[in-house]
Motif scaffolding. Structure first.
Motif, PDB file in Angstrom:
ATOM      1  N   LEU A 393       0.830  -1.193   0.000  1.00 49.11           N
ATOM      2  CA  LEU A 393       0.000   0.000   0.000  1.00 49.11           C
ATOM      3  C   LEU A 393       0.870   1.250   0.000  1.00 49.11           C
ATOM      4  N   ILE A 394       1.917   1.222   0.795  1.00 47.88           N
ATOM      5  CA  ILE A 394       2.920   2.292   0.791  1.00 47.88           C
ATOM      6  C   ILE A 394       4.150   1.723   0.104  1.00 47.88           C
ATOM      7  N   PRO A 395       4.514   2.198  -1.086  1.00 48.60           N
ATOM      8  CA  PRO A 395       5.627   1.584  -1.832  1.00 48.60           C
ATOM      9  C   PRO A 395       6.931   1.646  -1.051  1.00 48.60           C
ATOM     10  N   GLU A 396       7.666   0.557  -1.134  1.00 53.28           N
ATOM     11  CA  GLU A 396       8.976   0.459  -0.509  1.00 53.28           C
ATOM     12  C   GLU A 396      10.027   0.272  -1.590  1.00 53.28           C
ATOM     13  N   PRO A 397      11.247   0.697  -1.334  1.00 58.28           N
ATOM     14  CA  PRO A 397      12.308   0.486  -2.329  1.00 58.28           C
ATOM     15  C   PRO A 397      12.588  -0.997  -2.522  1.00 58.28           C
ATOM     16  N   PRO A 398      12.858  -1.435  -3.749  1.00 60.73           N
ATOM     17  CA  PRO A 398      13.130  -2.866  -3.981  1.00 60.73           C
ATOM     18  C   PRO A 398      14.385  -3.313  -3.240  1.00 60.73           C
ATOM     19  N   LYS A 399      14.385  -4.559  -2.832  1.00 62.60           N
ATOM     20  CA  LYS A 399      15.518  -5.097  -2.089  1.00 62.60           C
ATOM     21  C   LYS A 399      16.689  -5.330  -3.032  1.00 62.60           C
ATOM     22  N   LYS A 400      17.879  -5.095  -2.507  1.00 63.71           N
ATOM     23  CA  LYS A 400      19.105  -5.255  -3.278  1.00 63.71           C
ATOM     24  C   LYS A 400      19.863  -6.477  -2.787  1.00 63.71           C
ATOM     25  N   ASN A 401      20.612  -7.074  -3.705  1.00 68.78           N
ATOM     26  CA  ASN A 401      21.457  -8.212  -3.367  1.00 68.78           C
ATOM     27  C   ASN A 401      22.783  -7.672  -2.839  1.00 68.78           C
ATOM     28  N   VAL A 402      22.852  -7.527  -1.526  1.00 72.77           N
ATOM     29  CA  VAL A 402      24.038  -6.922  -0.919  1.00 72.77           C
ATOM     30  C   VAL A 402      25.246  -7.815  -1.086  1.00 72.77           C
ATOM     31  N   LEU A 403      25.068  -9.134  -0.986  1.00 69.41           N
ATOM     32  CA  LEU A 403      26.194 -10.043  -1.136  1.00 69.41           C
ATOM     33  C   LEU A 403      26.799  -9.954  -2.529  1.00 69.41           C
ATOM     34  N   LYS A 404      25.960  -9.822  -3.542  1.00 69.31           N
ATOM     35  CA  LYS A 404      26.472  -9.691  -4.906  1.00 69.31           C
ATOM     36  C   LYS A 404      27.179  -8.355  -5.098  1.00 69.31           C
ATOM     37  N   MET A 405      26.689  -7.308  -4.451  1.00 65.53           N
ATOM     38  CA  MET A 405      27.334  -6.008  -4.567  1.00 65.53           C
ATOM     39  C   MET A 405      28.714  -6.000  -3.927  1.00 65.53           C
ATOM     40  N   LEU A 406      28.903  -6.794  -2.853  1.00 71.62           N
ATOM     41  CA  LEU A 406      30.205  -6.826  -2.187  1.00 71.62           C
ATOM     42  C   LEU A 406      31.196  -7.707  -2.933  1.00 71.62           C
ATOM     43  N   GLN A 407      30.727  -8.768  -3.564  1.00 65.83           N
ATOM     44  CA  GLN A 407      31.635  -9.698  -4.228  1.00 65.83           C
ATOM     45  C   GLN A 407      32.027  -9.235  -5.628  1.00 65.83           C
ATOM     46  N   ASN A 408      31.105  -8.614  -6.384  1.00 66.13           N
ATOM     47  CA  ASN A 408      31.362  -8.236  -7.785  1.00 66.13           C
ATOM     48  C   ASN A 408      31.233  -6.729  -7.947  1.00 66.13           C
ATOM     49  N   ASP A 409      32.120  -6.023  -7.354  1.00 66.89           N
ATOM     50  CA  ASP A 409      32.128  -4.563  -7.501  1.00 66.89           C
ATOM     51  C   ASP A 409      33.063  -4.182  -8.655  1.00 66.89           C
ATOM     52  N   GLN A 410      32.712  -4.618  -9.861  1.00 65.23           N
ATOM     53  CA  GLN A 410      33.532  -4.359 -11.040  1.00 65.23           C
ATOM     54  C   GLN A 410      32.648  -3.793 -12.158  1.00 65.23           C
ATOM     55  N   VAL A 411      33.316  -3.165 -13.126  1.00 62.90           N
ATOM     56  CA  VAL A 411      32.625  -2.545 -14.258  1.00 62.90           C
ATOM     57  C   VAL A 411      33.293  -3.029 -15.543  1.00 62.90           C
ATOM     58  N   LEU A 412      32.482  -3.512 -16.491  1.00 66.86           N
ATOM     59  CA  LEU A 412      32.962  -3.918 -17.813  1.00 66.86           C
ATOM     60  C   LEU A 412      32.603  -2.821 -18.806  1.00 66.86           C
ATOM     61  N   ARG A 413      33.603  -2.339 -19.543  1.00 70.66           N
ATOM     62  CA  ARG A 413      33.380  -1.206 -20.454  1.00 70.66           C
ATOM     63  C   ARG A 413      33.607  -1.644 -21.903  1.00 70.66           C
ATOM     64  N   TYR A 414      32.688  -1.159 -22.722  1.00 66.25           N
ATOM     65  CA  TYR A 414      32.738  -1.458 -24.150  1.00 66.25           C
ATOM     66  C   TYR A 414      32.627  -0.148 -24.918  1.00 66.25           C
ATOM     67  N   CYS A 415      33.162  -0.181 -26.154  1.00 68.32           N
ATOM     68  CA  CYS A 415      33.010   0.947 -27.069  1.00 68.32           C
ATOM     69  C   CYS A 415      31.986   0.552 -28.135  1.00 68.32           C
ATOM     70  N   ALA A 416      31.031   1.437 -28.379  1.00 69.51           N
ATOM     71  CA  ALA A 416      29.937   1.120 -29.303  1.00 69.51           C
ATOM     72  C   ALA A 416      29.676   2.320 -30.213  1.00 69.51           C
ATOM     73  N   ARG A 417      29.052   2.017 -31.338  1.00 71.50           N
ATOM     74  CA  ARG A 417      28.602   3.060 -32.267  1.00 71.50           C
ATOM     75  C   ARG A 417      27.104   2.910 -32.447  1.00 71.50           C
ATOM     76  N   LEU A 418      26.465   3.989 -32.872  1.00 69.09           N
ATOM     77  CA  LEU A 418      25.018   4.006 -33.034  1.00 69.09           C
ATOM     78  C   LEU A 418      24.664   3.490 -34.427  1.00 69.09           C
ATOM     79  N   ASP A 419      23.814   2.468 -34.441  1.00 72.07           N
ATOM     80  CA  ASP A 419      23.372   1.895 -35.710  1.00 72.07           C
ATOM     81  C   ASP A 419      22.158   2.691 -36.174  1.00 72.07           C
ATOM     82  N   SER A 420      22.409   3.666 -37.074  1.00 70.99           N
ATOM     83  CA  SER A 420      21.344   4.550 -37.534  1.00 70.99           C
ATOM     84  C   SER A 420      21.519   4.809 -39.023  1.00 70.99           C
ATOM     85  N   GLN A 421      20.413   5.114 -39.698  1.00 68.64           N
ATOM     86  CA  GLN A 421      20.444   5.443 -41.122  1.00 68.64           C
ATOM     87  C   GLN A 421      20.855   6.884 -41.365  1.00 68.64           C
ATOM     88  N   ASP A 422      20.866   7.697 -40.321  1.00 74.60           N
ATOM     89  CA  ASP A 422      21.281   9.100 -40.467  1.00 74.60           C
ATOM     90  C   ASP A 422      22.794   9.142 -40.587  1.00 74.60           C
TER      91      ASP A 422
END
Length: 549
Positions: A393-422
């Protein structure tokens, strides 16, 4: 004329005398009265005429005869009575005779008592042991106090107590018969010889009723008094499930059915569990007789309650069997277990009835969960945030996986281009960052000089569902889908991955069992081509090396 001079060198005349009006002197903080040293006319008193030598002789005078040496004159340590005799109690067993008036069965009654004597303060108390269903007020007859011995104000001492004597207290004679081992040892250690112990006399009323005289009347099987004496406090207890699933929001509730053998009444109590959300009403049905068969009536009855005349048969212990569903007052109850006393009773009185418990663990679960129909996703906010409006009835913030946040605190970065006809979008380059802690993606556009497009944040960090997945069960992008040359559709925008960090390849190789071989092979070929052309991917900056032309 003779003059008397005082200590101040002034004549002893009115007006020349100075007296100290204070009559108290102080010593160690206490006020003490001053003793006079002189009398009338300044004559010294006789008590002050003793010289100091005579006072010393009187105070230090030693006896002429000594019985021991000075080395052996040691003072014993004083121990008070409340310490030396603490928790030391003498216990005597006695009885007194009570006259019974207006009774043809008995003329007197022997009532046993226990007399406690507390050595620390010479107090006594008298307690009568309680007898079940005696109908006599028993327990403590006299509270702990010093008992008077005579009219002169003397009190009883432990020296006055002995076996075989009569102890008269408030005009009641208690005849002492026995004592315990500690009392006997204490009295003998103090030099008191105890008399021989006497047996406790038998109460004639109990003796008469213990062996009743033979009677010629045959007792009835339905004797109410006999049934009360034999079946009182004997209860058959069954564990059952109240099947209330037919009603709205109904469920199978655990209850306890108690059958009282003394009067064939039944009581049903509900078993409450903590945090069940129900009011604590323990009794489902009050104790009463349950009719099994009712006489047929020719005319409709206007009385809700059923009288004894209208009932042919009531429920008996033979009707309660484990594994069957009973209908009691229009409610269904499934009997699945009973206690040990009930099993012994059925084995002794009804051996033909099988008492085998049932396993109802599945039926004792909580309410039957019905599938909730969720409304379609409206597109505002993330899917998890919008789902909270349907769950609470009163919205609550969704629960987070704290264990996953502590174990996998990494970022994977990619380079991309926009697929457009322009054709203007061909030179635009984007940095796609995948966060392993929460499986979210954010996109950053690299600024390009003289392009006319402002670079910066293109997409806030969020989870990106794959095209074609349903809102009820969405499927999000994972590192296994990010191969070089793959097309990623992000909210109707198509991006083609053209490069990645070296850290991406190292991480995916560490979990190669979860990554397709095509994704790993595309990353190895791309990073290998970059290394041969002396254009390695940047690892520490925010930029990702673009592919070589």
């Amino acid at each position: 004329m003779s003059w008397n001079w005082n200590s101040h060198g002034q004549p002893f005349l009115p007006g020349y005398t100075f007296r100290d009006v204070t009559t108290l002197s102080y010593k160690n903080g206490y006020a003490l009265p001053r003793r006079p040293t002189v009398g009338i006319g300044q004559d010294p008193l006789l008590s002050e005429q003793l010289i100091q030598q005579e006072i010393n002789e009187l105070s230090l005078e030693t006896p002429d005869i000594t019985y021991c040496s000075d080395d052996q004159s040691l003072v014993e340590e004083f121990i008070p009575a409340h310490v030396a005799l603490d928790k030391k109690v003498l216990r005597f067993y006695a009885y007194f005779e009570e006259n019974i008036l207006h009774s043809p069965e008995e003329h007197y009654r022997m009532r046993p008592v226990v007399i406690y004597y507390y050595l620390e303060d010479d107090s006594m108390c008298i307690i009568e042991p309680r007898v079940e269903n005696s109908g006599i007020p028993q327990g403590k007859r006299l509270k702990r106090q010093r008992l008077p011995k005579n009219e002169q104000g003397d009190h009883y001492q432990w020296k006055d107590l002995n076996l075989g004597m009569d102890l008269e207290v408030y005009r009641v004679k208690y005849h002492i018969t026995q004592c315990d081992a500690f009392t006997k040892e204490f009295m003998e250690s103090e030099g008191i010889v105890l008399n021989e112990p006497e047996p406790m006399p038998v109460d004639p009323y109990r003796k008469c009723h213990k062996n009743p005289p033979p009677t010629y009347t045959t007792p009835s099987d339905w004797d109410i008094r006999q049934r009360f004496l034999t079946m009182d406090r004997k209860v058959l207890r069954f564990y059952a499930l109240w099947d209330d699933t037919d009603s709205m929001f109904g469920e199978a509730r655990p209850v306890t059915i108690q059958y009282f053998l003394v009067d064939d009444t039944v009581e049903i109590r509900e078993v409450h569990k903590p945090n069940s959300g129900r009011d604590p009403f323990p009794i489902v049905m009050r104790r009463q007789k349950l009719p099994k068969k009712i006489k047929p009536e020719m005319f409709p009855s206007c009385v809700l309650e059923v009288s004894k005349k209208e009932v042919d048969e009531y429920y008996s212990p033979k009707d309660f069997k484990l594994g069957q569903t009973m209908k009691l007052l229009s409610r269904r109850f499934l009997l699945y277990d009973c206690d040990s006393f009930t099993k012994e009773y059925y084995q002794k009185n009804h051996p033909d009835v099988e008492m085998k418990p049932l396993d109802v663990s599945k039926q004792t679960d909580t309410l039957q969960e019905t599938k909730k129909e969720l409304p379609p996703y409206n597109g505002f906010g993330s899917l998890e945030d919008s789902l909270q409006n349907c769950l609470h009835l009163i919205p609550e913030p969704p629960k987070k996986n704290v264990l996953k946040m502590l174990q996998n605190d990494q970022v994977l970065r990619y380079c991309a281009r926009l697929d457009s006809q322009d054709p203007k979008d061909e030179s635009r380059r984007f940095i796609l960052s995948y966060h392993l802690s929460n499986d979210m993606i954010n996109i950053y556009e690299k600024p390009s000089r003289n392009s006319g497009i402002i670079g910066g944040k293109f997409l806030e960090k969020t989870q990106v569902p794959k095209p074609g997945s349903s809102p009820d069960n969405p499927e999000f992008y994972s590192p296994a889908d990010f191969a070089i040359g793959a097309t990623i559709e992000v909210f109707s925008h198509r991006f083609v991955l053209i490069d990645a960090d070296l850290h991406v390849l190292k991480y995916l190789e560490s979990i190669s069992s979860q990554i397709p071989s095509q994704t790993l092979e595309s990353l190895r070929q791309k990073l290998g081509v970059g290394a041969t052309n002396n254009q390695p991917a940047e690892q520490n900056g925010d930029d990702v090396a673009e592919p070589s032309p």
